[in-house]
Design an enzyme around this catalytic site. Structure first.
Site, PDB file in Angstrom:
ATOM      1  N   ASN A  45      -2.844   3.379   0.046  1.00 38.91           N
ATOM      2  CA  ASN A  45      -3.675   2.615   0.968  1.00 38.91           C
ATOM      3  C   ASN A  45      -5.115   3.114   0.886  1.00 38.91           C
ATOM      4  OD1 ASN A  45      -2.577   4.966   2.300  1.00 38.91           O
ATOM      5  ND2 ASN A  45      -3.149   4.133   4.288  1.00 38.91           N
ATOM      6  N   ILE A  46      -6.041   2.177   1.060  1.00 33.49           N
ATOM      7  CA  ILE A  46      -7.467   2.453   0.948  1.00 33.49           C
ATOM      8  C   ILE A  46      -8.148   1.830   2.163  1.00 33.49           C
ATOM      9  CG2 ILE A  46      -9.536   2.156  -0.465  1.00 33.49           C
ATOM     10  CD1 ILE A  46      -7.506   1.623  -2.849  1.00 33.49           C
ATOM     11  N   GLU A  47      -8.586   2.692   3.077  1.00 30.73           N
ATOM     12  CA  GLU A  47      -9.200   2.205   4.310  1.00 30.73           C
ATOM     13  C   GLU A  47     -10.691   1.924   4.121  1.00 30.73           C
ATOM     14  OE1 GLU A  47      -6.244   4.339   7.517  1.00 30.73           O
ATOM     15  OE2 GLU A  47      -8.278   5.110   7.332  1.00 30.73           O
ATOM     16  N   CYS A  56      -3.509  -2.149   1.775  1.00 30.02           N
ATOM     17  CA  CYS A  56      -2.270  -1.373   1.856  1.00 30.02           C
ATOM     18  C   CYS A  56      -1.826  -0.909   0.472  1.00 30.02           C
ATOM     19  CB  CYS A  56      -1.161  -2.223   2.469  1.00 30.02           C
ATOM     20  SG  CYS A  56      -1.483  -2.740   4.167  1.00 30.02           S
ATOM     21  N   GLU A  58       1.118  -1.138  -0.888  1.00 32.83           N
ATOM     22  CA  GLU A  58       1.968  -2.115  -1.568  1.00 32.83           C
ATOM     23  C   GLU A  58       1.133  -3.162  -2.296  1.00 32.83           C
ATOM     24  OE1 GLU A  58       4.014  -1.102   2.436  1.00 32.83           O
ATOM     25  OE2 GLU A  58       1.978  -1.151   1.612  1.00 32.83           O
ATOM     26  N   CYS A  94       3.902  -4.030   5.845  1.00 35.82           N
ATOM     27  CA  CYS A  94       3.374  -4.880   6.913  1.00 35.82           C
ATOM     28  C   CYS A  94       3.632  -6.354   6.569  1.00 35.82           C
ATOM     29  CB  CYS A  94       1.879  -4.623   7.112  1.00 35.82           C
ATOM     30  SG  CYS A  94       0.817  -5.331   5.823  1.00 35.82           S
ATOM     31  N   CYS A  97       1.745  -7.622   3.452  1.00 40.47           N
ATOM     32  CA  CYS A  97       2.349  -7.132   2.210  1.00 40.47           C
ATOM     33  C   CYS A  97       3.668  -7.841   1.914  1.00 40.47           C
ATOM     34  CB  CYS A  97       2.552  -5.624   2.271  1.00 40.47           C
ATOM     35  SG  CYS A  97       0.999  -4.716   2.144  1.00 40.47           S
TER      36      CYS A  97
END
Length: 147
Positions: A45-47, A56, A58, A94, A97
């Site tokens: 995941n990359i915020e 996310c 996935e 989620c 995803c």
């Protein structure tokens, strides 16, 4: 799926999780997506400070695979926990995803949600997203077209 293959995907998801960029939530997720040809694509995941552009793990794995020409997948392993902690719950994909994975894996896609290599749940995307909306929903019968 064989236990050894499941555990290999879980290990790869844990390895991908190390690259997670999570300065805001500190919740790190890793994913390992198995293409039908046997190749594995990983993602984390990359915020983003704007939150909405966050991606996310996935979808990171899925988009990497699709951008390299893959279109069919058989399984995905997902791991997640707060930075520096041990998993106490499994991390499921989620809703966004689930929808993205449904496009290329459909209801038969195997979903592995793991705490450890030996503590995991195996299910299908169809069980996580019953009555999913996919490419088949947009197929039309050209013979009945008004034009």
């Amino acid at each position: 799926m064989e236990k050894a293959q499941i555990q290999s995907l879980i290990r790869q998801a844990f390895a991908a999780r190390k690259f997670a960029y999570t300065p805001y939530s500190h919740f790190q997720v890793g994913a390992a997506l198995l293409a039908q040809n046997g190749k594995v694509y990983t993602g984390c995941n990359i915020e983003n400070a704007g939150y909405t552009p966050t991606n996310c793990a996935e979808r990171t794995a899925l988009f990497k695979a699709v951008s390299e020409g893959e279109r069919q997948f058989s399984a995905i392993a997902i791991v997640g926990s707060m930075q520096g902690t041990v998993n106490t719950l499994v991390t499921g994909p989620c809703g966004v995803c689930r929808q993205a994975l449904y496009e290329f894996g459909g209801p038969a896609l195997t979903v592995i949600m793991a705490k450890t290599e030996d503590d995991y749940i195996v299910t299908t995307l169809g069980e996580l997203l019953p009555y999913g909306f996919g490419p088949a929903n947009l197929e039309t019968d050209e013979s009945q077209s008004p034009m």
